[in-house]
Design a protein around this motif. Structure first.
Motif, mmCIF file in Angstrom:
data_model
loop_
_atom_site.group_PDB
_atom_site.id
_atom_site.type_symbol
_atom_site.label_atom_id
_atom_site.label_comp_id
_atom_site.label_asym_id
_atom_site.label_seq_id
_atom_site.Cartn_x
_atom_site.Cartn_y
_atom_site.Cartn_z
ATOM 1 N N LYS A 85 0.852 -1.187 0.000
ATOM 2 C CA LYS A 85 0.000 0.000 0.000
ATOM 3 C C LYS A 85 0.889 1.239 0.000
ATOM 4 O O LYS A 85 1.860 1.311 0.730
ATOM 5 C CB LYS A 85 -0.887 -0.031 1.248
ATOM 6 N N MET A 86 0.529 2.207 -0.838
ATOM 7 C CA MET A 86 1.303 3.440 -0.961
ATOM 8 C C MET A 86 0.524 4.603 -0.343
ATOM 9 O O MET A 86 -0.691 4.668 -0.462
ATOM 10 C CB MET A 86 1.574 3.759 -2.439
ATOM 11 N N ILE A 93 4.422 -2.417 3.792
ATOM 12 C CA ILE A 93 4.933 -3.642 3.185
ATOM 13 C C ILE A 93 4.456 -4.852 3.973
ATOM 14 O O ILE A 93 4.035 -4.737 5.117
ATOM 15 C CB ILE A 93 6.480 -3.659 3.140
ATOM 16 N N VAL A 94 4.531 -5.992 3.320
ATOM 17 C CA VAL A 94 4.381 -7.272 3.994
ATOM 18 C C VAL A 94 5.792 -7.851 4.066
ATOM 19 O O VAL A 94 6.604 -7.651 3.151
ATOM 20 C CB VAL A 94 3.394 -8.196 3.253
ATOM 21 N N GLU A 95 6.094 -8.512 5.161
ATOM 22 C CA GLU A 95 7.443 -9.039 5.367
ATOM 23 C C GLU A 95 7.786 -10.117 4.348
ATOM 24 O O GLU A 95 6.977 -10.977 4.032
ATOM 25 C CB GLU A 95 7.555 -9.620 6.773
ATOM 26 N N ARG A 96 9.002 -10.043 3.819
ATOM 27 C CA ARG A 96 9.564 -11.119 2.995
ATOM 28 C C ARG A 96 10.508 -11.883 3.890
ATOM 29 O O ARG A 96 11.456 -11.330 4.429
ATOM 30 C CB ARG A 96 10.365 -10.561 1.819
ATOM 31 N N SER A 120 -3.282 -5.168 9.915
ATOM 32 C CA SER A 120 -2.508 -5.452 11.128
ATOM 33 C C SER A 120 -1.223 -6.217 10.816
ATOM 34 O O SER A 120 -0.308 -6.247 11.633
ATOM 35 C CB SER A 120 -3.349 -6.240 12.126
ATOM 36 N N GLN A 121 -1.128 -6.831 9.651
ATOM 37 C CA GLN A 121 0.069 -7.578 9.257
ATOM 38 C C GLN A 121 0.985 -6.763 8.343
ATOM 39 O O GLN A 121 2.023 -7.267 7.903
ATOM 40 C CB GLN A 121 -0.326 -8.876 8.544
ATOM 41 N N LEU A 122 0.603 -5.522 8.069
ATOM 42 C CA LEU A 122 1.433 -4.659 7.229
ATOM 43 C C LEU A 122 2.365 -3.833 8.096
ATOM 44 O O LEU A 122 2.032 -3.448 9.217
ATOM 45 C CB LEU A 122 0.557 -3.736 6.383
ATOM 46 N N ILE A 123 3.527 -3.552 7.567
ATOM 47 C CA ILE A 123 4.554 -2.796 8.279
ATOM 48 C C ILE A 123 4.674 -1.424 7.636
ATOM 49 O O ILE A 123 4.875 -1.316 6.419
ATOM 50 C CB ILE A 123 5.903 -3.537 8.216
ATOM 51 N N HIS A 124 4.550 -0.393 8.451
ATOM 52 C CA HIS A 124 4.639 0.981 7.960
ATOM 53 C C HIS A 124 6.118 1.348 7.801
ATOM 54 O O HIS A 124 6.907 1.192 8.727
ATOM 55 C CB HIS A 124 3.960 1.917 8.956
ATOM 56 N N VAL A 125 6.476 1.827 6.629
ATOM 57 C CA VAL A 125 7.848 2.247 6.350
ATOM 58 C C VAL A 125 7.846 3.757 6.172
ATOM 59 O O VAL A 125 7.104 4.290 5.345
ATOM 60 C CB VAL A 125 8.408 1.568 5.078
ATOM 61 N N VAL A 126 8.651 4.435 6.979
ATOM 62 C CA VAL A 126 8.789 5.886 6.881
ATOM 63 C C VAL A 126 10.236 6.202 6.536
ATOM 64 O O VAL A 126 11.138 5.410 6.780
ATOM 65 C CB VAL A 126 8.364 6.587 8.199
ATOM 66 N N GLY A 151 14.049 7.505 -6.901
ATOM 67 C CA GLY A 151 13.395 8.183 -5.788
ATOM 68 C C GLY A 151 12.092 7.498 -5.439
ATOM 69 O O GLY A 151 11.668 6.529 -6.093
ATOM 70 N N PHE A 152 11.433 8.000 -4.414
ATOM 71 C CA PHE A 152 10.188 7.431 -3.923
ATOM 72 C C PHE A 152 9.122 7.352 -5.023
ATOM 73 O O PHE A 152 8.346 6.411 -5.073
ATOM 74 C CB PHE A 152 9.682 8.261 -2.730
ATOM 75 N N GLN A 153 9.126 8.302 -5.930
ATOM 76 C CA GLN A 153 8.108 8.338 -6.984
ATOM 77 C C GLN A 153 8.153 7.117 -7.898
ATOM 78 O O GLN A 153 7.174 6.795 -8.567
ATOM 79 C CB GLN A 153 8.205 9.638 -7.805
ATOM 80 N N TYR A 154 9.277 6.390 -7.928
ATOM 81 C CA TYR A 154 9.409 5.209 -8.779
ATOM 82 C C TYR A 154 8.964 3.921 -8.076
ATOM 83 O O TYR A 154 8.840 2.877 -8.709
ATOM 84 C CB TYR A 154 10.853 5.044 -9.254
ATOM 85 N N LEU A 155 8.721 3.987 -6.797
ATOM 86 C CA LEU A 155 8.295 2.827 -6.032
ATOM 87 C C LEU A 155 6.817 2.552 -6.288
ATOM 88 O O LEU A 155 5.995 3.455 -6.234
ATOM 89 C CB LEU A 155 8.540 3.075 -4.537
ATOM 90 N N LYS A 156 6.475 1.310 -6.585
ATOM 91 C CA LYS A 156 5.092 0.924 -6.909
ATOM 92 C C LYS A 156 4.667 -0.270 -6.061
ATOM 93 O O LYS A 156 5.496 -1.005 -5.537
ATOM 94 C CB LYS A 156 4.973 0.546 -8.400
ATOM 95 N N GLU A 157 3.361 -0.480 -5.972
ATOM 96 C CA GLU A 157 2.831 -1.638 -5.256
ATOM 97 C C GLU A 157 3.362 -2.926 -5.884
ATOM 98 O O GLU A 157 3.579 -3.001 -7.092
ATOM 99 C CB GLU A 157 1.299 -1.649 -5.290
ATOM 100 N N HIS A 158 3.559 -3.932 -5.059
ATOM 101 C CA HIS A 158 4.020 -5.281 -5.401
ATOM 102 C C HIS A 158 5.508 -5.351 -5.733
ATOM 103 O O HIS A 158 5.993 -6.413 -6.095
ATOM 104 C CB HIS A 158 3.187 -5.904 -6.521
#
Length: 180
Positions: A85-86, A93-96, A120-126, A151-158
């Motif tokens: 989720k963005m 993220i979900v843990e790998r 509740s299983q997602l990890i917030h990344v700041v 940069g952050f703008q290139y990060l996408k879901e999955h």
């Protein structure tokens, strides 16, 4: 008479042994004391090379923990995940999971992109302004190079992410984010 003295002596020895041993409670007490001392040592603040205890103790009771040192060294990251989720200035993220079997290979696993993961299983990344972002031209198993101009703008879901940083209050505070 000798028999009577022998029985009294034997009875006294048995009573003394019972008092000394305490029916096993003294050994249990000693074991509990050692256990308590070990817990106290584990609860003692750890110090890193600079003597800073804050970074090491911030998430000791939290739900998420950085990778074990040997695994972190093998994958050159403190934590791995898959973007789920963005948000405007952060992401979840979900843990790998990563394992290193006896043969020395590295095995990754994560939930399917189609799997329904509860929040509740997602990890917030700041991250901060000085967080470095790197995009890899190919996937993790193929040769390629990290694009330092990313940069952050290139990060996408999955997308898969490998990050350096630390946990604080079950949020991952990233200093470096590599994604592919």
């Amino acid at each position: 008479m000798k028999l009577k003295k022998a029985m009294v002596l034997f009875g006294t020895v048995c009573i003394l042994n019972t008092m000394i041993v305490g029916c096993g409670s003294s050994s249990e007490s000693a074991a509990k004391t050692e256990e308590t001392q070990a817990e106290e040592l584990n609860d003692a603040p750890l110090k890193d090379i600079d003597g800073n205890t804050e970074a090491l103790q911030e998430n000791t009771a939290g739900k998420w923990q950085v990778l074990e040192p040997d695994v972190a060294a093998a994958v050159d990251a403190d934590f791995l995940g898959k973007v789920r989720k963005m948000e405007e200035d952060s992401f979840f993220i979900v843990e790998r999971k990563v394992k290193i079997p006896g043969d020395g290979s590295i095995v990754y696993s994560s939930p399917s992109s189609d799997a329904d993961i509860p929040d509740s299983q997602l990890i917030h990344v700041v991250f901060e302004e000085d967080t470095r972002f790197y995009l890899k031209d190919t996937d993790e198993n193929e040769e390629g190079h990290w694009n330092e101009e990313s940069g952050f703008q290139y990060l996408k879901e999955h997308m898969s992410v490998s990050m350096k940083g630390r946990f604080k209050n079950d949020e991952f505070h990233a200093t470096e984010i590599r994604f592919f």
